[in-house]
Design a protein around this motif. Structure first.
Motif, PDB file in Angstrom:
ATOM      1  N   PHE A  36      31.095  41.637  42.433  1.00  0.00           N
ATOM      2  CA  PHE A  36      32.519  41.529  42.197  1.00  0.00           C
ATOM      3  C   PHE A  36      32.752  41.320  40.711  1.00  0.00           C
ATOM      4  CE2 PHE A  36      31.867  40.072  46.518  1.00  0.00           C
ATOM      5  CZ  PHE A  36      32.854  40.741  47.208  1.00  0.00           C
ATOM      6  N   VAL A  37      33.937  41.648  40.251  1.00  0.00           N
ATOM      7  CA  VAL A  37      34.322  41.442  38.858  1.00  0.00           C
ATOM      8  C   VAL A  37      35.372  40.345  38.804  1.00  0.00           C
ATOM      9  CG1 VAL A  37      35.335  42.523  36.825  1.00  0.00           C
ATOM     10  CG2 VAL A  37      33.843  43.850  38.303  1.00  0.00           C
ATOM     11  N   ILE A  38      35.195  39.403  37.882  1.00  0.00           N
ATOM     12  CA  ILE A  38      36.138  38.293  37.743  1.00  0.00           C
ATOM     13  C   ILE A  38      37.387  38.793  37.032  1.00  0.00           C
ATOM     14  CG2 ILE A  38      36.538  36.067  36.659  1.00  0.00           C
ATOM     15  CD1 ILE A  38      33.617  35.454  37.046  1.00  0.00           C
ATOM     16  N   LYS A  39      38.530  38.573  37.673  1.00  0.00           N
ATOM     17  CA  LYS A  39      39.799  38.965  37.072  1.00  0.00           C
ATOM     18  C   LYS A  39      40.446  37.796  36.341  1.00  0.00           C
ATOM     19  CE  LYS A  39      44.079  41.231  37.839  1.00  0.00           C
ATOM     20  NZ  LYS A  39      44.160  42.601  37.461  1.00  0.00           N
ATOM     21  N   GLU A  40      40.401  36.604  36.973  1.00  0.00           N
ATOM     22  CA  GLU A  40      41.066  35.436  36.372  1.00  0.00           C
ATOM     23  C   GLU A  40      40.317  34.175  36.774  1.00  0.00           C
ATOM     24  OE1 GLU A  40      45.394  33.170  36.621  1.00  0.00           O
ATOM     25  OE2 GLU A  40      45.109  35.051  37.673  1.00  0.00           O
ATOM     26  N   VAL A  41      40.205  33.241  35.842  1.00  0.00           N
ATOM     27  CA  VAL A  41      39.608  31.935  36.103  1.00  0.00           C
ATOM     28  C   VAL A  41      40.689  30.894  35.920  1.00  0.00           C
ATOM     29  CG1 VAL A  41      37.834  30.295  35.427  1.00  0.00           C
ATOM     30  CG2 VAL A  41      37.381  32.737  35.260  1.00  0.00           C
ATOM     31  N   PRO A  90      42.113  26.806  36.018  1.00  0.00           N
ATOM     32  CA  PRO A  90      41.540  25.547  35.530  1.00  0.00           C
ATOM     33  C   PRO A  90      40.957  24.635  36.605  1.00  0.00           C
ATOM     34  CG  PRO A  90      43.930  25.561  35.248  1.00  0.00           C
ATOM     35  CD  PRO A  90      43.538  26.922  35.699  1.00  0.00           C
ATOM     36  N   ASN A  91      41.366  24.766  37.856  1.00  0.00           N
ATOM     37  CA  ASN A  91      40.862  23.860  38.892  1.00  0.00           C
ATOM     38  C   ASN A  91      39.593  24.379  39.557  1.00  0.00           C
ATOM     39  OD1 ASN A  91      42.051  25.975  40.192  1.00  0.00           O
ATOM     40  ND2 ASN A  91      43.265  24.743  41.586  1.00  0.00           N
ATOM     41  N   GLY A  92      38.947  25.411  39.019  1.00  0.00           N
ATOM     42  CA  GLY A  92      37.696  25.925  39.557  1.00  0.00           C
ATOM     43  C   GLY A  92      37.869  27.108  40.478  1.00  0.00           C
ATOM     44  N   VAL A  93      39.091  27.558  40.673  1.00  0.00           N
ATOM     45  CA  VAL A  93      39.363  28.707  41.526  1.00  0.00           C
ATOM     46  C   VAL A  93      39.208  29.978  40.698  1.00  0.00           C
ATOM     47  CG1 VAL A  93      41.130  29.853  42.907  1.00  0.00           C
ATOM     48  CG2 VAL A  93      40.888  27.389  42.993  1.00  0.00           C
ATOM     49  N   VAL A  94      38.564  30.985  41.308  1.00  0.00           N
ATOM     50  CA  VAL A  94      38.298  32.241  40.615  1.00  0.00           C
ATOM     51  C   VAL A  94      38.896  33.378  41.431  1.00  0.00           C
ATOM     52  CG1 VAL A  94      36.487  33.762  39.751  1.00  0.00           C
ATOM     53  CG2 VAL A  94      36.171  31.307  39.656  1.00  0.00           C
ATOM     54  N   GLU A  95      39.575  34.287  40.743  1.00  0.00           N
ATOM     55  CA  GLU A  95      40.122  35.473  41.400  1.00  0.00           C
ATOM     56  C   GLU A  95      39.187  36.642  41.128  1.00  0.00           C
ATOM     57  OE1 GLU A  95      44.106  38.263  41.393  1.00  0.00           O
ATOM     58  OE2 GLU A  95      44.192  36.257  40.529  1.00  0.00           O
ATOM     59  N   LEU A  96      38.709  37.285  42.215  1.00  0.00           N
ATOM     60  CA  LEU A  96      37.752  38.371  42.122  1.00  0.00           C
ATOM     61  C   LEU A  96      38.396  39.689  42.501  1.00  0.00           C
ATOM     62  CD1 LEU A  96      34.756  36.714  43.973  1.00  0.00           C
ATOM     63  CD2 LEU A  96      35.171  36.778  41.534  1.00  0.00           C
ATOM     64  N   VAL A  97      37.846  40.760  41.970  1.00  0.00           N
ATOM     65  CA  VAL A  97      38.282  42.109  42.317  1.00  0.00           C
ATOM     66  C   VAL A  97      37.061  42.875  42.783  1.00  0.00           C
ATOM     67  CG1 VAL A  97      39.278  44.245  41.451  1.00  0.00           C
ATOM     68  CG2 VAL A  97      40.139  42.070  40.631  1.00  0.00           C
ATOM     69  N   ASN A  98      37.176  43.507  43.963  1.00  0.00           N
ATOM     70  CA  ASN A  98      36.105  44.339  44.487  1.00  0.00           C
ATOM     71  C   ASN A  98      36.459  45.789  44.193  1.00  0.00           C
ATOM     72  OD1 ASN A  98      34.002  45.474  45.822  1.00  0.00           O
ATOM     73  ND2 ASN A  98      34.548  44.707  47.830  1.00  0.00           N
ATOM     74  N   LEU A  99      35.751  46.381  43.261  1.00  0.00           N
ATOM     75  CA  LEU A  99      36.048  47.751  42.874  1.00  0.00           C
ATOM     76  C   LEU A  99      35.448  48.764  43.836  1.00  0.00           C
ATOM     77  CD1 LEU A  99      35.501  47.422  39.049  1.00  0.00           C
ATOM     78  CD2 LEU A  99      37.644  47.322  40.318  1.00  0.00           C
ATOM     79  N   MET A 100      34.528  48.340  44.698  1.00  0.00           N
ATOM     80  CA  MET A 100      33.881  49.248  45.637  1.00  0.00           C
ATOM     81  C   MET A 100      34.664  49.405  46.937  1.00  0.00           C
ATOM     82  SD  MET A 100      31.303  50.245  44.124  1.00  0.00           S
ATOM     83  CE  MET A 100      29.653  50.065  43.592  1.00  0.00           C
ATOM     84  N   GLY A 102      37.054  51.129  47.930  1.00  0.00           N
ATOM     85  CA  GLY A 102      37.847  52.345  48.076  1.00  0.00           C
ATOM     86  C   GLY A 102      38.733  52.570  46.869  1.00  0.00           C
ATOM     87  N   THR A 103      39.884  53.177  47.113  1.00  0.00           N
ATOM     88  CA  THR A 103      40.783  53.527  46.011  1.00  0.00           C
ATOM     89  C   THR A 103      41.597  52.339  45.514  1.00  0.00           C
ATOM     90  OG1 THR A 103      42.474  54.185  47.592  1.00  0.00           O
ATOM     91  CG2 THR A 103      40.967  55.894  46.799  1.00  0.00           C
ATOM     92  N   SER A 104      41.935  51.401  46.397  1.00  0.00           N
ATOM     93  CA  SER A 104      42.752  50.261  45.977  1.00  0.00           C
ATOM     94  C   SER A 104      41.865  49.065  45.656  1.00  0.00           C
ATOM     95  CB  SER A 104      43.741  49.884  47.075  1.00  0.00           C
ATOM     96  OG  SER A 104      43.041  49.454  48.216  1.00  0.00           O
ATOM     97  N   GLU A 105      42.339  48.212  44.785  1.00  0.00           N
ATOM     98  CA  GLU A 105      41.608  47.001  44.428  1.00  0.00           C
ATOM     99  C   GLU A 105      41.792  45.963  45.524  1.00  0.00           C
ATOM    100  OE1 GLU A 105      43.003  45.577  40.721  1.00  0.00           O
ATOM    101  OE2 GLU A 105      41.974  47.110  39.566  1.00  0.00           O
ATOM    102  N   LYS A 106      40.707  45.344  45.949  1.00  0.00           N
ATOM    103  CA  LYS A 106      40.785  44.264  46.922  1.00  0.00           C
ATOM    104  C   LYS A 106      40.537  42.960  46.172  1.00  0.00           C
ATOM    105  CE  LYS A 106      38.956  42.570  51.222  1.00  0.00           C
ATOM    106  NZ  LYS A 106      37.918  42.681  52.233  1.00  0.00           N
ATOM    107  N   ARG A 107      41.525  42.064  46.193  1.00  0.00           N
ATOM    108  CA  ARG A 107      41.441  40.806  45.450  1.00  0.00           C
ATOM    109  C   ARG A 107      41.066  39.673  46.389  1.00  0.00           C
ATOM    110  NH1 ARG A 107      46.165  40.889  40.963  1.00  0.00           N
ATOM    111  NH2 ARG A 107      45.834  43.038  40.335  1.00  0.00           N
TER     112      ARG A 107
END
Length: 109
Positions: free
Chosen positions: A57-62, A64-74, A76-81
């Motif tokens: 996965f690729v990190i989109k946003e970090v 401050p409370n330790g939560v990370v938003e991920l993007v799965n580029l695999m 299909g055509t749309s990004e799955k967050r």
């Protein structure tokens, strides 16, 4: 006697919390890094050799409370967050491992 038991349980909980907090590893993630996600939803005996780590996965946003938003580029055509806890992630070092090879030549006697 009840007050004494209450105080000793309070002290015990404080010591156990300090012990577990000491074991947590603080990781600094940066947007754009590739990470692996720990799969917490493995059922009992899903497969002997099935990996517990999924990704990459690729990190989109970090946050401050330790939560990370991920993007799965695999996906299909749309990004799955995904929004996950930072403790469930491990940095993915895809091409940065050095492989040592050695060549042994055998001579005929």
């Amino acid at each position: 006697m009840r007050i004494n038991a209450y105080e000793s349980s309070k002290i015990y909980k404080h010591k156990i919390k300090a012990y577990h907090d000491k074991k947590l590893q603080r990781q600094n993630f940066q947007p754009g890094q590739q990470v692996l996600l720990f799969n917490l939803r493995l059922r009992l005996f899903p497969g002997k050799l099935k990996s517990k780590w999924s990704g990459s996965f690729v990190i989109k946003e970090v946050r401050p409370n330790g939560v990370v938003e991920l993007v799965n580029l695999m996906a299909g055509t749309s990004e799955k967050r995904l929004i996950v806890n930072g403790q469930c992630l491990k940095i993915y070092n895809r091409g940065q491992l050095e492989r040592l090879t050695s060549v042994v030549y055998l001579n005929d006697p």
